[in-house]
Scaffold this motif. Structure first.
Motif, PDB file in Angstrom:
ATOM      1  N   GLU A   1       9.549  95.568  -5.115  1.00 20.44           N
ATOM      2  CA  GLU A   1       9.652  97.101  -5.548  1.00 20.44           C
ATOM      3  C   GLU A   1       9.093  98.093  -4.468  1.00 20.44           C
ATOM      4  O   GLU A   1       8.931  99.276  -4.542  1.00 20.44           O
ATOM      5  CB  GLU A   1       9.128  97.264  -6.907  1.00 20.44           C
ATOM      6  CG  GLU A   1       9.924  96.734  -8.174  1.00 20.44           C
ATOM      7  CD  GLU A   1       9.434  97.117  -9.409  1.00 20.44           C
ATOM      8  OE1 GLU A   1       8.998  97.932  -9.461  1.00 20.44           O
ATOM      9  OE2 GLU A   1      10.146  96.304 -10.357  1.00 20.44           O
TER      10      GLU A   1
ATOM     11  N   ASN B   1       5.380 102.446  -1.169  1.00 20.95           N
ATOM     12  CA  ASN B   1       5.396 103.703  -2.192  1.00 20.95           C
ATOM     13  C   ASN B   1       4.020 104.373  -2.136  1.00 20.95           C
ATOM     14  O   ASN B   1       3.698 105.614  -2.293  1.00 20.95           O
ATOM     15  CB  ASN B   1       5.847 103.336  -3.688  1.00 20.95           C
ATOM     16  CG  ASN B   1       6.179 104.571  -4.445  1.00 20.95           C
ATOM     17  OD1 ASN B   1       7.104 105.466  -4.036  1.00 20.95           O
ATOM     18  ND2 ASN B   1       5.404 104.795  -5.431  1.00 20.95           N
TER      19      ASN B   1
ATOM     20  N   VAL C   1       4.046 108.165  -1.150  1.00 18.73           N
ATOM     21  CA  VAL C   1       3.532 109.007  -2.447  1.00 18.73           C
ATOM     22  C   VAL C   1       2.043 109.395  -2.483  1.00 18.73           C
ATOM     23  O   VAL C   1       1.843 110.598  -2.677  1.00 18.73           O
ATOM     24  CB  VAL C   1       3.992 108.534  -3.819  1.00 18.73           C
ATOM     25  CG1 VAL C   1       3.656 109.532  -4.871  1.00 18.73           C
ATOM     26  CG2 VAL C   1       5.522 108.413  -3.765  1.00 18.73           C
TER      27      VAL C   1
ATOM     28  N   CYS D   1       4.050 103.020  -9.044  1.00 14.43           N
ATOM     29  CA  CYS D   1       5.457 103.187  -9.350  1.00 14.43           C
ATOM     30  C   CYS D   1       5.517 104.568  -9.348  1.00 14.43           C
ATOM     31  O   CYS D   1       6.724 104.917  -9.590  1.00 14.43           O
ATOM     32  CB  CYS D   1       6.106 102.393 -10.368  1.00 14.43           C
ATOM     33  SG  CYS D   1       5.133 102.607 -12.067  1.00 14.43           S
TER      34      CYS D   1
ATOM     35  N   THR E   1       6.414 108.533  -8.797  1.00 15.36           N
ATOM     36  CA  THR E   1       7.317 109.316  -7.818  1.00 15.36           C
ATOM     37  C   THR E   1       6.917 110.695  -7.291  1.00 15.36           C
ATOM     38  O   THR E   1       5.900 111.170  -8.021  1.00 15.36           O
ATOM     39  CB  THR E   1       8.568 109.270  -8.738  1.00 15.36           C
ATOM     40  OG1 THR E   1       8.448 110.497  -9.812  1.00 15.36           O
ATOM     41  CG2 THR E   1       9.243 108.413  -9.139  1.00 15.36           C
ATOM     42  N   LYS E   2       7.371 111.295  -6.354  1.00 15.38           N
ATOM     43  CA  LYS E   2       6.896 112.582  -5.998  1.00 15.38           C
ATOM     44  C   LYS E   2       7.205 113.515  -6.951  1.00 15.38           C
ATOM     45  O   LYS E   2       6.225 114.542  -7.220  1.00 15.38           O
ATOM     46  CB  LYS E   2       7.687 113.130  -4.607  1.00 15.38           C
ATOM     47  CG  LYS E   2       7.208 112.225  -3.329  1.00 15.38           C
ATOM     48  CD  LYS E   2       7.973 112.575  -2.150  1.00 15.38           C
ATOM     49  CE  LYS E   2       7.292 111.807  -0.945  1.00 15.38           C
ATOM     50  NZ  LYS E   2       8.126 112.180   0.292  1.00 15.38           N
TER      51      LYS E   2
ATOM     52  N   GLU F   1       6.585 113.413 -10.215  1.00 14.58           N
ATOM     53  CA  GLU F   1       5.510 113.255 -10.967  1.00 14.58           C
ATOM     54  C   GLU F   1       4.175 113.698 -10.422  1.00 14.58           C
ATOM     55  O   GLU F   1       3.502 114.347 -10.836  1.00 14.58           O
ATOM     56  CB  GLU F   1       5.456 111.803 -11.382  1.00 14.58           C
ATOM     57  CG  GLU F   1       6.556 111.264 -12.471  1.00 14.58           C
ATOM     58  CD  GLU F   1       6.637 109.738 -12.636  1.00 14.58           C
ATOM     59  OE1 GLU F   1       7.599 109.430 -13.193  1.00 14.58           O
ATOM     60  OE2 GLU F   1       6.141 109.177 -11.605  1.00 14.58           O
TER      61      GLU F   1
END
Length: 467
Positions: A354, A359, A363, A441, A443-444, A446
């Motif tokens: 993943e 990430n 992020v 995990c 995200t932007k 969030e």
């Protein structure tokens, strides 16, 4: 709040008041939980947590920097359930496939000569064993750690943990010596190029970007400790690549490289405590020590290694492992059990499949830069720092004095974030720093939500102060 397509099960168990009663009567210590009205968590899914009333929270602390790939990750869950139905426990007196598979996968992620693994059940246990290794190999006693360091709470390792509220009035472990932490925000020296971070301190300096006078000053302090506080030959030096419990404290670039050289000149070994910084959380590298361009002699692991399942490890060189084996029989009944190792393997696979390290870099950098805007906007936000998805926000009375914001004010901001659906950590020597370490995990969108919540909490705080 960003959407989430997961629907939690309805809570149908003990009443909240009964949970409080049991906690106060039977659990020790009874008052470690966050918040005036502690959360009763019922279920988790990836970066989300749900309480007993069905309220949803964005988890930006990951069970104290532990849930790396997400709460109840489907692949990790499936592997755990499959192994649970096959074989739970053997002890080291028998072979089992999961421990051998995992040892091969984990060792492949570490540089030479770090290839021998001892499995444990926690970070404290791993660091206990690493202390023993350092002394067995060097045949010396003294071990150095930074002030503000947290390496565990067991009686042996507590000597290297230098955070006041973890200390006891009783005598601690012998041969443990603290030295000044090279904190470029709160320490005596620091400037505008010191840190390996997208965000630097607001302190000014005359250093060129590739030179750091603060690093040189802190190295002199380290040399002073070696000259005055320990024997001529030492056992080792314990360090977190970034301090966690003390509030995500970063050191000047190049400091650890010089410190490791000085320790090895004294016969000591260098131990990197990767309990919080390992497994891709820092983004640019898989291990925290790699961000300092160093290779330690011993590495300790826990927390993210099992995504919340109790597990730890010590990785070292064949030479150091043999030194320990000559002096004692090393055995752990539960260390490296089949269930833990199957879960550990699944975690490694998820991180790779993943792209969670990548990430963390993308992020995490985005979040640091967004939070830095809050530092520029609010006088009480003294510092924003960190790397990848390990971030600290240090609260102050004002930027000039850098005096810590009183704990009761920090706690109120903390509560306000919770009321708006955001969970963050809180720590620091003066309980003045918010710790942000979400599952990798996130995200932007969030991040945007979290930053806006934090900004709203700061505005509410300033309005209270104005009244």
């Amino acid at each position: 709040m960003p959407p989430c397509d997961f629907i939690p099960e309805k809570y149908q168990s003990l009443a909240y008041q009964r949970v409080l009663e049991i906690n106060n009567q039977h659990l020790y210590p009874p008052r470690t939980a966050y918040f005036a009205e502690p959360l009763l968590l019922h279920q988790g899914h990836m970066e989300w947590l749900f309480d007993h009333e069905g309220n949803r929270y964005l988890d930006f602390f990951s069970g104290i920097v532990t849930v790396g790939v997400g709460h109840c990750h489907p692949k990790v869950n499936a592997v755990a359930q499959k192994q649970l139905g096959r074989l739970w426990h053997t002890s080291p007196i028998f072979f089992n496939l999961p421990i051998h598979e995992y040892a091969e996968k984990l060792s492949a992620l570490l540089p030479e000569p770090l290839k021998v693994i001892f499995f444990t059940n926690s970070g404290s246990e791993a660091n206990d064993l690493a202390m023993l290794m350092a002394r067995a190999h060097s045949t010396n006693i003294d071990i150095i750690s930074f002030r503000g360091a947290y390496h565990g709470g067991s009686p042996y390792i507590l000597g290297l943990t230098n955070v006041g509220y973890f200390k006891m009035e009783l005598p601690g472990a012998a041969g443990c010596e603290s030295t000044m932490c090279p904190d470029v925000f709160r320490g005596p020296w620091g400037g505008s190029h010191c840190r390996d971070s997208p965000v630097q301190t607001i302190r000014k300096c005359s250093c060129a970007p590739d030179c750091c006078q603060a690093k040189d000053q802190y190295i002199e302090q380290f040399k002073d400790t070696l000259s005055t506080a320990v024997a001529k030959s030492i056992a080792g030096f314990f360090v977190e690549p970034i301090q966690g419990v003390s509030g995500i404290v970063q050191y000047p670039k190049g400091f650890l490289k010089e410190a490791f050289k000085l320790v090895r000149e004294r016969g000591g070994v260098c131990i990197s405590d990767e309990v919080q910084t390992g497994f891709g959380r820092l983004g640019s590298h898989y291990w925290g020590f790699q961000t300092h361009d160093i290779v330690p002699d011993i590495v300790t692991l826990a927390k993210g290694i099992g995504n919340g399942f109790p597990m730890g490890a010590v990785v070292t060189t064949p030479e150091i492992a043999k030194s320990l084996a000559k002096r004692r029989f090393c055995f752990s009944t539960f260390g490296g059990n089949p269930l833990a190792c199957a879960i550990g393997s699944a975690v490694l696979e998820v991180i790779k499949e993943e792209n969670l390290q990548e990430n963390s870099q993308e992020v995490g950098t985005y979040m640091l830069l967004e939070l830095a805007k809050l530092r520029d906007e609010f006088e009480i936000v003294g510092d924003v720092r960190g790397k990848g998805l390990m971030i600290g926000i240090e609260m102050v009375k004002d930027k000039m004095s850098r005096q810590p914001l009183p704990p009761e004010e920090v706690s109120q901001i903390h509560e306000d974030c919770k009321h708006m659906g955001l969970l963050v950590g809180k720590s620091g020597i003066f309980s003045q720093t918010f710790r942000i370490a979400p599952p990798m995990c996130i995200t932007k969108p969030e991040v945007d939500f979290a930053v806006e919540v934090f900004r709203s909490a700061l505005i509410q705080h300033m309005e209270r102060k104005a009244k």
